[in-house]
Design a protein around this motif. Structure first.
Motif, PDB file in Angstrom:
ATOM      1  N   ARG A  71      -7.172   1.709 -25.776  1.00  0.00           N
ATOM      2  CA  ARG A  71      -6.815   0.463 -26.201  1.00  0.00           C
ATOM      3  C   ARG A  71      -5.534   0.107 -25.464  1.00  0.00           C
ATOM      4  NH1 ARG A  71      -8.543   3.559 -30.122  1.00  0.00           N
ATOM      5  NH2 ARG A  71      -9.862   3.104 -31.729  1.00  0.00           N
ATOM      6  N   SER A  72      -5.522   0.534 -24.018  1.00  0.00           N
ATOM      7  CA  SER A  72      -4.283   0.114 -23.344  1.00  0.00           C
ATOM      8  C   SER A  72      -4.003  -1.223 -23.129  1.00  0.00           C
ATOM      9  CB  SER A  72      -4.336   0.924 -21.978  1.00  0.00           C
ATOM     10  OG  SER A  72      -4.483   2.232 -21.962  1.00  0.00           O
ATOM     11  N   MET A  73      -4.892  -2.081 -22.714  1.00  0.00           N
ATOM     12  CA  MET A  73      -4.827  -3.250 -22.557  1.00  0.00           C
ATOM     13  C   MET A  73      -4.458  -4.120 -23.876  1.00  0.00           C
ATOM     14  SD  MET A  73      -5.088  -3.975 -19.270  1.00  0.00           S
ATOM     15  CE  MET A  73      -4.832  -5.799 -19.495  1.00  0.00           C
ATOM     16  N   ASP A  74      -5.031  -3.589 -24.971  1.00  0.00           N
ATOM     17  CA  ASP A  74      -4.723  -4.346 -26.138  1.00  0.00           C
ATOM     18  C   ASP A  74      -3.222  -4.121 -26.581  1.00  0.00           C
ATOM     19  OD1 ASP A  74      -7.330  -5.171 -26.809  1.00  0.00           O
ATOM     20  OD2 ASP A  74      -7.844  -3.297 -28.044  1.00  0.00           O
ATOM     21  N   PHE A  75      -2.504  -2.849 -26.189  1.00  0.00           N
ATOM     22  CA  PHE A  75      -1.253  -2.590 -26.628  1.00  0.00           C
ATOM     23  C   PHE A  75      -0.422  -3.437 -25.447  1.00  0.00           C
ATOM     24  CE2 PHE A  75      -2.682   0.851 -28.842  1.00  0.00           C
ATOM     25  CZ  PHE A  75      -1.729   1.243 -29.512  1.00  0.00           C
ATOM     26  N   ILE A  76      -0.963  -3.654 -24.208  1.00  0.00           N
ATOM     27  CA  ILE A  76      -0.123  -4.292 -23.076  1.00  0.00           C
ATOM     28  C   ILE A  76       0.132  -5.863 -23.631  1.00  0.00           C
ATOM     29  CG2 ILE A  76      -0.372  -5.531 -20.912  1.00  0.00           C
ATOM     30  CD1 ILE A  76      -1.102  -2.703 -20.020  1.00  0.00           C
ATOM     31  N   GLY A  77      -1.064  -6.365 -24.105  1.00  0.00           N
ATOM     32  CA  GLY A  77      -1.023  -7.494 -24.760  1.00  0.00           C
ATOM     33  C   GLY A  77      -0.080  -8.047 -25.809  1.00  0.00           C
ATOM     34  N   MET A  78       0.024  -6.658 -26.786  1.00  0.00           N
ATOM     35  CA  MET A  78       0.872  -6.944 -27.911  1.00  0.00           C
ATOM     36  C   MET A  78       2.503  -6.763 -27.275  1.00  0.00           C
ATOM     37  SD  MET A  78      -0.816  -4.941 -31.073  1.00  0.00           S
ATOM     38  CE  MET A  78      -1.506  -3.282 -29.825  1.00  0.00           C
ATOM     39  N   ILE A  79       2.743  -5.832 -26.281  1.00  0.00           N
ATOM     40  CA  ILE A  79       4.008  -5.362 -25.764  1.00  0.00           C
ATOM     41  C   ILE A  79       4.401  -6.910 -25.396  1.00  0.00           C
ATOM     42  CG2 ILE A  79       5.157  -4.379 -23.791  1.00  0.00           C
ATOM     43  CD1 ILE A  79       3.460  -2.012 -24.315  1.00  0.00           C
ATOM     44  N   LYS A  80       3.498  -7.703 -24.585  1.00  0.00           N
ATOM     45  CA  LYS A  80       3.972  -9.057 -24.063  1.00  0.00           C
ATOM     46  C   LYS A  80       4.552  -9.985 -24.887  1.00  0.00           C
ATOM     47  CE  LYS A  80       1.122  -9.331 -19.757  1.00  0.00           C
ATOM     48  NZ  LYS A  80      -0.205 -10.020 -18.966  1.00  0.00           N
ATOM     49  N   GLU A  81       3.906 -10.053 -26.400  1.00  0.00           N
ATOM     50  CA  GLU A  81       4.360 -10.875 -27.374  1.00  0.00           C
ATOM     51  C   GLU A  81       5.614 -10.488 -27.901  1.00  0.00           C
ATOM     52  OE1 GLU A  81       0.914 -11.352 -29.808  1.00  0.00           O
ATOM     53  OE2 GLU A  81      -0.436 -11.894 -28.274  1.00  0.00           O
ATOM     54  N   CYS A  82       6.070  -9.294 -27.707  1.00  0.00           N
ATOM     55  CA  CYS A  82       7.366  -8.847 -28.431  1.00  0.00           C
ATOM     56  C   CYS A  82       8.334  -9.625 -27.868  1.00  0.00           C
ATOM     57  CB  CYS A  82       7.555  -7.275 -28.454  1.00  0.00           C
ATOM     58  SG  CYS A  82       6.186  -6.296 -28.838  1.00  0.00           S
ATOM     59  N   ASP A  83       9.443  -9.561 -29.095  1.00  0.00           N
ATOM     60  CA  ASP A  83      10.677 -10.173 -28.660  1.00  0.00           C
ATOM     61  C   ASP A  83      11.570  -9.185 -28.057  1.00  0.00           C
ATOM     62  OD1 ASP A  83      12.954 -11.498 -28.662  1.00  0.00           O
ATOM     63  OD2 ASP A  83      13.401 -11.584 -30.926  1.00  0.00           O
ATOM     64  N   GLU A  84      12.005  -9.579 -26.912  1.00  0.00           N
ATOM     65  CA  GLU A  84      12.538  -8.556 -25.995  1.00  0.00           C
ATOM     66  C   GLU A  84      14.005  -8.086 -26.811  1.00  0.00           C
ATOM     67  OE1 GLU A  84      13.588  -6.234 -22.708  1.00  0.00           O
ATOM     68  OE2 GLU A  84      11.929  -7.374 -23.102  1.00  0.00           O
ATOM     69  N   SER A  85      14.715  -8.955 -27.735  1.00  0.00           N
ATOM     70  CA  SER A  85      15.946  -8.557 -28.281  1.00  0.00           C
ATOM     71  C   SER A  85      15.765  -7.588 -29.327  1.00  0.00           C
ATOM     72  CB  SER A  85      16.520 -10.103 -28.662  1.00  0.00           C
ATOM     73  OG  SER A  85      15.699 -10.467 -29.816  1.00  0.00           O
TER      74      SER A  85
END
Length: 900
Positions: free
Chosen positions: A406-420
């Protein structure tokens, strides 16, 4: 007699003189016989002797046999004869299930497994597992087949997190109060609130000093009390039990047991939630038709909705945060009866409630419970304030195969995360660690790398960058070509070179090198990676640089199967080996020197220019000048290039290394028909023997050198058999020179090695009298061909033999003292065996000499009886062979004396 000697000393003196004369007479007798040794040396037929000594070959038919195959045991059962004499049939059965006793551990039936199962906390709730697994399966929405269910995870937690510390638990009385007669709604509400508060107002007591098993038993009692209260329609009591259990999760006193406590108590919460849901669901039955699986709130009647709201109101009135949160989370599913959006509205609210829990451990487990009950109900809810932390925890704890798929799914969720909230590069690092262990879908590989490296390459902090890049280098090496690897290495150099940031990242840079050479072990391909050698230049701390070079050379030696002359490989590895060599100094340990030398030698052995001898010699010359401080490397180069022998051997410090190299060089010269060079090497070895010290260093310890010198000389004698005499020198000039050196060498007083060497010389001289020698060097005429059995040549051998035997007998005479009689016995038997092997015992005088030595060996009671018994048995066996009948008479003349 001894008494006469005590009374008359003159008697004692005369007795000693008499014994001395007797020994001298015996010695004179032996001396008179030794000269016949060479005249009667046994004629040897080496071919027939070799055939006799061969082991008998027996053909073996293995069939299907293999020693590692399971054993098949055939059991025969035969009944005894009955009274009438009749016999029953014999049955035999073959069973392949009868394996070795150790195999029983595989099915868990060994005593240790049974004991562990008896003490395992999991077994206390084993009866609930089957129903719990079914419930998890029924309640869970569609997830992948590789998703690990809670039912299997809980057992692992209970088995792992145990304690021997004493525990405490708060226990309530749960007494049922009399019902109030008031009819007002407010009165009913107040009564219910009082019942709920009763647990907090004195009706509870604390049980102290409980063992883990006692604690678990108490929890099980509460679980059973919950079921009993519910079945007897005591709903408030059931709620009070759940509240009490929830409160226990605020206690983290015994922290190592907390995960198991969490499992046990959430089991009770799950049971409560199931009971409430089924209670409300039963109210929705209309004309005995139950609700469909995917019912809508419109299908629920008002009575059921009112009861459901009543439960939520009761829970909302719980004063303490932790029990209020846990109990509401337990009945979260009941929101389905009220509204389609009820669950999605409650989850964020419950998430916010967790912020009020002060203890971080309790808060983390509260979030874990919310995730567990939430994923059963929906997979569409995104808990924004948890997502960074939650993703990292999932990627750290779940199996790598689950994450990689599910790598691409996780990458998509990582992108939406708040960096702070949680740095994205740490999330990409966690993802990369999983992808280093498991492969993602093939079509996604390139997109995954691009998405990850977009984030990684933008990192400004060098330490953050290298921590993340180190992980993704392995992913790149696993799935891509040298082009992509070169791009990644170039990016690392670009980020780590400014301000010498690489000095603080040597461990990570070493890890990158290790990963690259793990996956690219074709060194012609590796050194064609443009940025590989510039990457090595970042290792400017010598100790680290040497370790990296050692790592590269170990990989080369391990994976390089064929010799190479590739100039790219040679230049790169020469540079790497020079780096290792130049690190050697006076403080370098011997073990480190040996390791570095072994790696460099491994490289030298793999270099071959075929028939281009000029190139090969040029390489060896460069290697000798480059690696001059490591003696084992020089030894390897001497073996590789004969031109170095005369120049390099004298420069070595180890004298036995020099001796053996002179011997080996002489043997190589003989093999190449270079007779004058061979003579020069052998003369150099003979002249070096006097320089052998009495003590030498072996593995850091000082040891006597006699045994090493004896071994070398025996090898030297074996070579001298085939060395032809020089036409301008005397007969056997090398043998004579070596014997003179041995005679002049200062031997230890308590050593018999000199005589053992002389005895081995007799073996050599006996072999030289044969018409055809036992072995030859191809295209080299040895003395058997040159002299052709000439009588003068044999006479010279006889003279040498007389001299050697005289030395042996003189030494035997000096060992006649009481403290050396054991050594005399050993040497006499050794000399006897030499005559037995090389002499013609059909000669009476030689036969008598052997008998005298046999008697001398056991005269004083120091004989090696076991060896002498075996020797006598050998003689008797030989007497049965053709032309060996004289051994029968010899055996009769060799008595065996007991020690007594």
């Amino acid at each position: 007699t001894s008494s006469e000697m005590e009374e008359n000393p003159a008697v004692e003196q005369s007795t000693v003189e008499c014994l001395k004369d007797m020994f001298l007479c015996q010695y004179a007798c032996i001396l008179s016989l030794y000269s016949c040794f060479l005249r009667h040396a046994r004629s040897r037929n080496y071919v027939s002797e070799s055939e006799v000594c061969k082991l008998e070959s027996v053909p073996l038919d293995f069939g299907d046999y293999h020693p590692l195959k399971p054993i098949t045991v055939t059991e025969s059962k035969t009944k005894k004869m009955n009274r009438k004499g009749s016999t029953s049939s014999t049955s035999s059965s073959s069973s392949s299930s009868m394996l070795d006793p150790l195999s029983s551990v595989l099915d868990g039936t060994d005593p240790l497994s049974l004991f562990a199962a008896a003490a395992d906390p999991v077994t206390t709730t084993a009866t609930m597992d089957s129903t719990r697994k079914k419930r998890d399966k029924d309640d869970s929405p569609a997830v992948g087949s590789d998703f690990e269910p809670w039912s299997s995870k809980r057992g692992e937690i209970l088995a792992r997190y145990t304690t021997t510390e004493k525990l405490s638990i708060v226990s309530g009385s749960f007494s049922r109060k009399a019902a109030t007669t008031g009819s007002a709604v407010s009165e009913k509400v107040r009564t219910r609130l009082e019942e709920l508060d009763d647990l907090e107002e004195g009706s509870q007591k604390e049980l102290l000093n409980l063992t883990q098993q006692d604690y678990m038993n108490r929890i099980e009692e509460l679980n059973q009390s919950l079921k009993d209260a519910w079945s007897s329609d005591q709903k408030v009591k059931a709620l009070k039990i759940v509240i009490q259990c929830s409160k226990l999760l605020s206690d983290t006193t015994v922290i190592q047991f907390y995960p198991s406590k969490f499992v046990l108590i959430t089991d009770i919460l799950d049971t409560f939630g199931k009971l409430v849901y089924e209670r409300i669901q039963s109210m929705c039955v209309d004309n005995r038709v139950s609700l469909p699986d995917n019912f809508s709130p419109e299908c629920v009647n008002d009575t059921a909705k009112e009861t459901c709201l009543n439960w939520f109101f009761k829970i909302a009135s719980i004063r303490e945060l932790i029990p209020r949160f846990y109990v509401e989370a337990a009945i979260l599913k009941c929101n389905k009866f009220l509204s389609k959006t009820g669950i999605s509205e409650c989850l964020p609210r419950l998430t916010s409630m967790i912020r009020g829990i002060g203890d971080p451990l309790v808060a983390v487990y509260a979030r874990a419970y919310l995730c567990r009950v939430g994923y059963r109900l929906t997979l569409q809810i995104c808990i924004k304030d948890l997502l960074a932390l939650l993703l990292n925890s999932v990627m750290s704890a779940f199996r790598a195969e689950f994450i990689a798929a599910r790598s691409m799914d996780f990458i998509g969720m990582i992108k939406e995360c708040d960096e702070s909230g949680f740095p994205k590069h740490l999330l990409f690092r966690s993802l990369g660690l999983n992808l280093a262990l498991a492969d993602p879908p093939e079509n996604d590989c390139l997109q995954i790398l691009n998405e990850a490296w977009k984030v990684i390459t933008k990192l400004k902090n060098p330490q953050d960058y290298i921590n993340c890049a180190e992980v993704w280098v392995e992913y790149t090496c696993r799935h891509f070509t040298k082009r992509e690897v070169n791009t990644v290495l170039a990016d690392v150099i670009k980020h780590m070179t400014p301000d010498r940031a690489f000095e603080d990242a040597y461990p990570q840079l070493q890890s990158i090198i290790q990963k690259v050479i793990t996956y690219i072990y074709d060194f012609s391909l590796l050194f064609s990676v443009e940025k590989f050698l510039p990457f090595l230049d970042m290792f400017q701390k010598e100790s680290v640089r040497v370790e990296v070079c050692k790592c590269i050379m170990e990989s080369f030696i391990k994976h390089q199967q064929e010799s190479t002359k590739d100039p790219v490989i040679l230049n790169a590895l020469l540079h790497i080996c020079k780096t290792m060599h130049d690190s050697v100094n006076a403080l370098t340990l011997e073990d480190e020197k040996r390791m570095l030398a072994a790696l460099i030698n491994g490289f030298i052995k793999m270099v071959s220019f075929g028939r281009d001898f000029e190139q090969q010699l040029s390489f060896y010359v460069e290697a000798r000048s480059t690696f001059c401080n490591l003696e084992p490397v020089l030894v390897q180069l001497i073996h590789a290039c004969v031109a170095f022998c005369f120049i390099t051997i004298p420069s070595l410090s180890s004298i036995f290394t020099r001796l053996n190299l002179y011997l080996h060089s002489g043997q190589v010269a003989l093999a190449n028909q270079c007779l004058s060079q061979a003579d020069a090497f052998f003369k150099a070895a003979v002249s070096l023997v006097p320089e052998v010290p009495k003590m030498i260093s072996v593995d850091g310890k000082m040891r006597p050198s006699d045994a090493f010198l004896l071994e070398f000389l025996c090898n030297f004698f074996s070579t001298l058999l085939v060395v032809p005499d020089h036409p301008e020198q005397g007969v056997l000039f090398l043998v004579r020179g070596l014997l003179n050196v041995i005679q002049d060498y200062t031997w230890e007083d308590n050593s018999d090695d000199k005589i053992r060497i002389y005895t081995n010389v007799l073996h050599l001289l006996s072999a030289m009298t044969q018409e055809a020698y036992i072995y030859h060097v191809d295209k080299v005429d040895s003395n058997d061909t040159l002299y052709g059995g000439d009588s003068k040549f044999l006479a010279e051998i006889n003279k040498l033999c007389e001299t050697v035997i005289a030395q042996i007998l003189d030494h035997l005479k000096t060992l006649g003292k009481e403290e050396t009689l054991k050594r005399q016995s050993q040497l006499a038997l050794y000399f006897f065996n030499t005559i037995l092997a090389h002499g013609d015992l059909r000669n009476n005088k030689l036969n008598q000499l052997s008998v005298n030595l046999w008697n001398l060996a056991q005269k004083h009671g120091f004989a090696d009886t076991k060896t002498m018994v075996k020797t006598l048995e050998y003689i008797k066996r030989r007497s049965n062979q053709p032309e060996m009948s004289h051994f029968t008479d010899l055996a009769l003349r060799l008595p065996l004396q007991s020690r007594t």
